[in-house]
Design an enzyme around this catalytic site. Structure first.
Site, PDB file in Angstrom:
ATOM      1  N   ASN A  51       0.863  -1.182   0.000  1.00  0.00           N
ATOM      2  CA  ASN A  51       0.000   0.000   0.000  1.00  0.00           C
ATOM      3  C   ASN A  51       0.903   1.236   0.000  1.00  0.00           C
ATOM      4  OD1 ASN A  51      -1.815   2.040   0.510  1.00  0.00           O
ATOM      5  ND2 ASN A  51      -2.410   1.313   2.547  1.00  0.00           N
ATOM      6  N   LYS A  76       0.162   4.244  -0.212  1.00  0.00           N
ATOM      7  CA  LYS A  76      -0.471   5.415   0.430  1.00  0.00           C
ATOM      8  C   LYS A  76      -0.178   6.672  -0.394  1.00  0.00           C
ATOM      9  CE  LYS A  76      -0.326   3.123   4.876  1.00  0.00           C
ATOM     10  NZ  LYS A  76      -0.400   3.252   6.327  1.00  0.00           N
ATOM     11  N   HIS A  97      -9.785   1.433   4.750  1.00  0.00           N
ATOM     12  CA  HIS A  97      -8.521   1.627   5.467  1.00  0.00           C
ATOM     13  C   HIS A  97      -8.739   2.608   6.620  1.00  0.00           C
ATOM     14  CE1 HIS A  97      -4.428   2.646   6.451  1.00  0.00           C
ATOM     15  NE2 HIS A  97      -4.075   1.535   5.833  1.00  0.00           N
ATOM     16  N   GLU A 109      -5.562  -4.794  10.600  1.00  0.00           N
ATOM     17  CA  GLU A 109      -4.580  -3.725  10.775  1.00  0.00           C
ATOM     18  C   GLU A 109      -4.891  -2.931  12.048  1.00  0.00           C
ATOM     19  OE1 GLU A 109      -2.756  -2.767   6.633  1.00  0.00           O
ATOM     20  OE2 GLU A 109      -4.352  -1.351   7.053  1.00  0.00           O
ATOM     21  N   SER A 159       3.042  -1.796  10.213  1.00  0.00           N
ATOM     22  CA  SER A 159       4.502  -1.734  10.385  1.00  0.00           C
ATOM     23  C   SER A 159       5.206  -3.037  10.038  1.00  0.00           C
ATOM     24  CB  SER A 159       4.859  -1.305  11.815  1.00  0.00           C
ATOM     25  OG  SER A 159       4.365  -0.012  12.073  1.00  0.00           O
ATOM     26  N   GLY A 168       2.785  -1.066   4.291  1.00  0.00           N
ATOM     27  CA  GLY A 168       2.579   0.266   3.728  1.00  0.00           C
ATOM     28  C   GLY A 168       3.921   0.921   3.495  1.00  0.00           C
TER      29      GLY A 168
END
Ligand code: PGA
Length: 254
Positions: free
Chosen positions: A10, A12, A96, A168, A213, A234
């Site tokens: 991801n 972002k 998300h 998550e 993480s 991410g």
């Protein structure tokens, strides 16, 4: 048949257009970053860069970071799921926590997006996770159960439809310094399976991945857990060598 595993990057809003292109080229050049029958690798660039990255990345799959809940009409700023399919997306992240808490996206909106995405033939990667406060109060399980029930309300998967459920915990997402224990993830994943399986059906209609993480250092701990079929990094997925490291470790463990 063994269930497929996933590494879903991801991106972002970490990479601007130029850096997204550079990253996509580095991924494409790295011969060890290739999807296989056992491991599906997905990259999720920002919406404006999807079309461009779709032309570069051929050895991995493409996902969007969000979609709208309609394909046309008076919906300013929304992105049509059908259009995502037509530019090469197979996956879409929905719900998300950064959309839930930065933009106030509700359970109802998330539910409508899941239904629209499935209708267009996209595989929704639906994110669930408790907040820091919920975890402090010891109500993480209840919190995530409620999110799941609302998100999949009225969703019934057809034979060819699949969903990826991403656990998550909000408090463990980078740049948070809080470290989640594998025991906590293990317990939450059990709750997630118990909640999802009556709603989504058998083991092949959905799978669970972990995000928060994830790095090359810790990925093995998560992949090792029962009931987990991949990871959703991410920040670490925006660094080509770290992304390659995560993939190499997951591949070795399959
Ligand atoms: P992170 O993000 O790996 O940067 O914590 C994961 C996610 O939020 O999807």
């Amino acid at each position: 048949m063994k269930q497929k595993h996933y590494v879903i990057g991801n991106w972002k809003l970490y990479l601007d257009r130029e850096k997204s292109i550079e990253h996509a080229i580095a991924i494409e050049k790295n011969k060890s970053i290739v999807s296989s029958d056992a491991l599906e690798i997905v990259v999720c660039p920002s919406h404006v860069n999807l079309d461009k990255i779709s032309g570069i990345n051929k050895s991995v799959s493409l996902g969007a970071q969000d979609c709208g809940f309609e394909n046309s009409g008076a919906h300013t700023g929304q992105v049509s799921p059908d259009d995502l399919v037509s530019i090469g997306c197979e996956y879409v992240i929905i719900g998300h926590s950064e959309r839930r808490y930065q933009l106030g996206e509700t359970d109802d909106v998330i539910n409508r997006k899941i239904i629209a995405a499935l209708k267009s033939g996209l595989v929704p990667i639906v994110c669930f996770g408790e907040t820091f406060e919920a975890n402090e109060k010891g109500i993480s399980g209840e919190f995530v159960k409620n999110q799941i029930k609302s998100a999949f309300e009225g969703v019934s998967l057809e034979d060819n439809q699949r969903v990826i459920v991403a656990y998550e915990p909000v408090w463990a997402i980078y740049p948070s310094k809080h470290v989640v224990t594998t025991q906590h993830v293990h317990e939450m994943v059990e709750i997630i399976h118990k909640t999802c399986s009556p709603v989504l059906g058998g083991a092949y209609s959905y799978c669970v991945v972990y995000g928060g993480s994830v790095t090359g250092e810790n990925v093995a701990n998560f992949i090792d857990l029962p009931g987990i079929n991949g990871v959703l990094p991410g920040h670490a997925s925006t660094d080509s060598s770290e992304f390659a490291k995560i993939i190499a470790i997951v591949n070795d463990m399959l």
